[in-house]
Design a protein around this motif. Structure first.
Motif, short mmCIF file in Angstrom:
data_model
loop_
_atom_site.label_atom_id
_atom_site.label_comp_id
_atom_site.label_asym_id
_atom_site.label_seq_id
_atom_site.Cartn_x
_atom_site.Cartn_y
_atom_site.Cartn_z
N ASP A 118 0.94 -1.04 -0.11
CA ASP A 118 0.06 -0.10 -0.05
C ASP A 118 0.83 1.19 -0.09
O ASP A 118 1.50 1.71 1.02
N PRO A 119 0.91 1.95 -1.08
CA PRO A 119 2.03 3.12 -1.25
C PRO A 119 1.65 4.42 -0.33
O PRO A 119 2.40 5.09 0.18
N ASP A 120 0.20 4.26 0.01
CA ASP A 120 -0.19 5.25 0.97
C ASP A 120 -0.02 5.30 2.69
O ASP A 120 0.31 6.07 3.32
N LYS A 121 -0.04 3.87 2.91
CA LYS A 121 0.22 3.39 4.32
C LYS A 121 1.22 2.36 4.19
O LYS A 121 0.78 1.42 5.05
N THR A 122 2.31 2.32 3.87
CA THR A 122 3.35 1.26 3.81
C THR A 122 3.66 0.91 5.06
O THR A 122 3.99 1.89 6.03
N ILE A 123 3.67 -0.28 5.61
CA ILE A 123 3.98 -0.91 6.88
C ILE A 123 5.25 -1.97 6.45
O ILE A 123 5.12 -2.53 5.72
N VAL A 124 6.28 -1.81 7.50
CA VAL A 124 7.12 -3.10 7.33
C VAL A 124 7.51 -3.49 8.79
O VAL A 124 7.16 -3.04 9.61
N GLY A 126 6.41 -0.97 11.73
CA GLY A 126 6.39 0.26 11.62
C GLY A 126 5.94 1.09 10.29
O GLY A 126 5.90 0.34 9.19
N GLN A 127 5.63 2.32 10.24
CA GLN A 127 4.86 2.94 9.34
C GLN A 127 5.78 3.45 8.55
O GLN A 127 6.06 4.66 8.81
N ARG A 128 6.74 2.80 7.59
CA ARG A 128 7.84 3.38 7.03
C ARG A 128 8.08 2.81 5.79
O ARG A 128 7.50 1.81 5.36
N GLN A 129 9.07 3.13 4.99
CA GLN A 129 9.61 2.57 3.84
C GLN A 129 10.48 1.42 4.10
O GLN A 129 11.34 1.56 5.07
N PRO A 130 10.57 0.48 3.39
CA PRO A 130 11.53 -0.64 3.26
C PRO A 130 12.90 0.02 3.45
O PRO A 130 13.32 0.79 2.79
N GLY A 131 13.88 -0.36 4.27
CA GLY A 131 15.31 0.10 4.63
C GLY A 131 15.48 1.25 5.05
O GLY A 131 16.61 1.94 5.45
N GLU A 132 14.26 2.05 5.56
CA GLU A 132 14.40 3.20 6.36
C GLU A 132 14.57 3.14 7.58
O GLU A 132 13.82 2.59 8.14
N ALA A 133 15.73 3.01 8.19
CA ALA A 133 16.01 2.85 9.53
C ALA A 133 16.91 4.05 10.25
O ALA A 133 17.56 4.72 9.63
#
Length: 116
Positions: free
Chosen positions: A34-40, A109-116
């Motif tokens: 979901d590009p609007d509410k990405t979770i990882v 988390g409510q973020r993009q993959p690799g965002e840490a």
């Protein structure tokens, strides 16, 4: 769409977060489409030694699944969390992760993959 599955995910070796002098490890396992509410989701491991200070640019929830994580927030409050304890870190929170030995947390988390 078929489900995705990782057997014994808690035992998968985690790559270093590459933070100098810190024994912190993290791996994203699944990412929503979901590009609007990405979770990882994935696992975080903190080993004894230099603690990791981290500022969240997203909302995250974490449950301790193994060991012990000591988490200190910006007010100075420290929680010595054990398996089964959960955290909610609001966007903008700054916390410090530490452990007398090691601790493992499963996060979502409510973020993009690799965002840490």
């Amino acid at each position: 769409m078929a489900m995705e599955f990782v057997e014994a995910a808690v035992k998968v070796p985690l790559p270093s977060m590459d933070v100098e002098d810190t024994n912190a490890f993290l791996k994203d396992f699944f990412v929503s489409e979901d590009p609007d509410k990405t979770i990882v989701c994935g696992f975080y491991r903190q080993e004894s030694g230099q603690p990791l200070k981290y500022t969240y640019s997203y909302h995250e929830m974490k449950i301790v699944v193994d060991g012990e994580l000591w988490v200190t927030d910006e007010t100075g409050r420290t929680v010595k969390a054990k398996p089964g304890d959960i955290f909610y870190f609001r966007k903008g929170s700054t916390v410090t992760f530490d452990s007398p030995t090691y601790g493992v947390g499963f996060f979502c988390g409510q973020r993009q993959p690799g965002e840490a």
